[in-house]
Design an enzyme around this catalytic site. Structure first.
Site, short mmCIF file in Angstrom:
data_model
loop_
_atom_site.label_atom_id
_atom_site.label_comp_id
_atom_site.label_asym_id
_atom_site.label_seq_id
_atom_site.Cartn_x
_atom_site.Cartn_y
_atom_site.Cartn_z
N TYR A 100 13.77 8.19 53.04
CA TYR A 100 15.01 8.26 53.91
C TYR A 100 14.56 9.14 55.08
O TYR A 100 14.02 10.36 55.04
CB TYR A 100 16.70 8.47 52.61
CG TYR A 100 17.52 9.58 53.81
CD1 TYR A 100 18.17 7.95 53.57
CD2 TYR A 100 17.89 10.03 54.23
CE1 TYR A 100 19.47 7.95 54.51
CE2 TYR A 100 19.99 10.43 54.09
CZ TYR A 100 20.09 9.13 54.41
OH TYR A 100 21.61 9.89 55.27
N LYS A 129 25.87 7.27 47.32
CA LYS A 129 25.91 5.93 47.34
C LYS A 129 26.54 5.59 46.12
O LYS A 129 27.91 5.43 45.54
CB LYS A 129 23.91 6.24 46.98
CG LYS A 129 23.61 6.98 48.76
CD LYS A 129 24.17 6.47 50.03
CE LYS A 129 23.74 7.23 50.93
NZ LYS A 129 23.13 7.68 51.26
N ASP A 169 13.40 10.54 44.75
CA ASP A 169 14.69 10.67 44.83
C ASP A 169 15.08 8.78 44.87
O ASP A 169 14.24 8.02 44.51
CB ASP A 169 14.67 9.85 46.36
CG ASP A 169 16.14 10.26 46.97
OD1 ASP A 169 16.90 9.18 46.52
OD2 ASP A 169 16.44 10.21 48.29
N ARG A 172 30.81 29.12 43.65
CA ARG A 172 29.47 29.12 44.20
C ARG A 172 28.48 29.06 43.55
O ARG A 172 27.84 28.69 43.16
CB ARG A 172 29.29 29.63 45.49
CG ARG A 172 28.09 29.89 45.96
CD ARG A 172 27.77 29.76 47.43
NE ARG A 172 28.08 31.47 47.69
CZ ARG A 172 27.64 32.37 47.11
NH1 ARG A 172 25.98 32.57 46.59
NH2 ARG A 172 27.87 33.26 47.13
C1 LIG Z 1 21.79 8.63 51.81
C2 LIG Z 1 19.88 8.96 50.95
C3 LIG Z 1 19.79 10.61 51.09
C4 LIG Z 1 20.60 11.22 51.50
O1 LIG Z 1 22.02 11.41 51.03
P1 LIG Z 1 23.34 12.58 51.51
O2 LIG Z 1 24.44 11.91 50.49
O3 LIG Z 1 23.36 11.13 52.70
O4 LIG Z 1 23.21 13.72 52.35
C5 LIG Z 1 19.14 10.74 50.01
N1 LIG Z 1 18.53 9.60 50.09
C6 LIG Z 1 18.46 8.57 50.26
C7 LIG Z 1 17.68 6.86 48.90
C8 LIG Z 1 19.63 8.21 50.72
O5 LIG Z 1 19.96 6.99 50.68
#
Ligand SMILES: *Cc1c(COP(=O)(O)O)cnc(C)c1O
Length: 397
Positions: free
Chosen positions: A113, A210, A185, A60
């Site tokens: 998101y 992604k 992000d 962890r």
């Molecule tokens: C999918 C996504 C998230 C969240 O990510 P997870 O891996 O699903 O928790 C955050 N920001 C954006 C732009 C995303 O496309």
């Protein structure tokens, strides 16, 4: 390789932070699937806990497979270090827990998101955290919301589904002048196309789910702070919140990231061609893609991004019904949410992800009835185009 600063991104994704396995010389970092690490003796254990020996204690806190992945992405983003998390949402919750105080205030991009917005509205509000989500593509909107207790400016660019672009450099200047921490992000652009830390941001994070992993087989997240001070603050939050990435997950993400530059290049080349094809189609009323001159911030996208990415949205003249028909008629893009995978994905928010949201609210967020989102993968352009052509043919207009 410890320092890859002067190397091209194609070289970096493969070598940054990587080293052969010290036991047998395996070229790939092994999966260190161990929850705990054995100390040689009491003195070594004591030294590790005291931070005088940077060896491993407990997964962890730190794990060698996860560290290899973190070092890689940290170098792709030119940050101080990486902190891998179980999901992208875990990255954001870890960050906000580290950086917000009771009763502080956050300003964010309105089209972030969805769950990122809900996290603040549903949970951090319980601790008195205030928030304003505005269209950050106009910097004046941010200025109008500044309060003495504003601590964080949180932007997503390009944003979903409008593909609106926020000026990272201008946000960084505003943050410096007002003592804010700028969090970006960077999921949509990936480190190949946009490096917010180089443009003055303090922290960047990704949903590894992604583009970075790119194979739609794991969820994951990663945080990259620019400075040691921020890194240590966020590291503490991660250790105590407990949203660490698992070693097996890290190993898959590390395997995925090595082809990131190739995948991003291939898919965006196809997306650019598809955007032009779709824009010229008689059944289509509009296309949102930052790489089209018709995009309202085409100039800004060109300035702060190294490419325009592989996500695009378009509207069908036939509205809701045509959108539904189109997604039921395509053969190659899979009908699924998520994005940035090697396979193309298509979705129609009004009939799928946002079907439960009242139409007025959807419209206000730019999610119109006719909107279809396409995440372009690595399939051949001609195949995707022909598939769309036959699917458009089945929609009414
Ligand atoms: C999918 C996504 C998230 C969240 O990510 P997870 O891996 O699903 O928790 C955050 N920001 C954006 C732009 C995303 O496309």
């Amino acid at each position: 390789m410890k320092d890859s600063k002067n190397l091209d991104i194609h070289t970096k994704v493969i070598h940054a932070g990587q080293h052969p396995d010290p036991t047998y010389g395996g070229i790939c970092v092994p999966i260190y699937q161990s929850s705990t690490f054995v100390f040689k003796d009491a003195a070594q254990g004591a030294a590790r806990f005291a931070g005088k020996d940077d060896g491993y204690i407990y997964t962890r806190i730190k794990n060698p497979t996860t560290k290899a992945f973190e070092d890689n992405v940290a170098q792709l983003e030119n940050g101080y270090g990486g902190l891998a998390t179980s999901t992208g949402m875990s990255a954001l919750s870890t960050l906000l827990m580290a950086l917000l105080d009771q009763d502080s205030h956050l300003i964010g991009t309105d089209a972030v998101y969805g769950p990122s917005r809900m996290l603040v509205e549903m949970f951090f509000s319980k601790f008195g955290v205030g928030y304003d989500y505005v269209d950050t593509s106009d910097i004046q909107n941010i200025k109008n919301c500044l309060r003495p207790n504003t601590k964080i400016l949180f932007i997503e660019t390009p944003a979903n589904p409008t593909m609106a672009i926020t000026d990272i450099q201008a946000c960084a200047e505003l943050s410096r002048e007002n003592g804010l921490i700028l969090i970006v992000d960077n999921t949509f652009a990936s480190p190949v196309l946009q490096n917010p830390l180089d443009l003055g941001a303090d922290i960047v994070y990704h949903s590894v789910t992604k583009f970075i992993n790119g194979h739609s087989d794991i969820c994951g997240g990663i945080i990259i702070p620019k400075t040691k001070e921020l890194y240590e603050k966020v590291f503490k939050s991660l250790v105590y919140m407990g949203g660490t990435m698992d070693p097996h997950q890290s190993w898959l993400a590390l395997r995925g990231v090595k082809s990131l530059a190739l995948r991003v290049e291939k898919s965006q080349e196809t997306a650019q061609k598809l955007a032009r094809y779709i824009q010229g189609h008689p059944k289509v009323s509009w296309v949102n893609y930052p790489g089209l001159e018709s995009h309202p911030q085409y100039g800004l996208a060109k300035k702060q991004m190294k490419g325009f990415g592989s996500l695009l949205c378009f509207g069908l003249k036939g509205g809701f019904k045509a959108g539904e028909k189109l997604i039921n008629s395509v053969q190659i893009p899979a009908l699924a949410v998520s994005l940035g995978g090697i396979e193309s994905l298509i979705q129609h928010p009004a009939s799928m992800t946002h079907a439960g949201v009242p139409p007025e609210k959807r419209d206000a967020a730019g999610i119109t009835e006719d909107l279809v989102r396409l995440s372009v993968g690595c399939e051949a352009y001609e195949d995707l185009k022909q598939d769309l052509e036959q699917a458009f043919g089945q929609t009414i207009s």
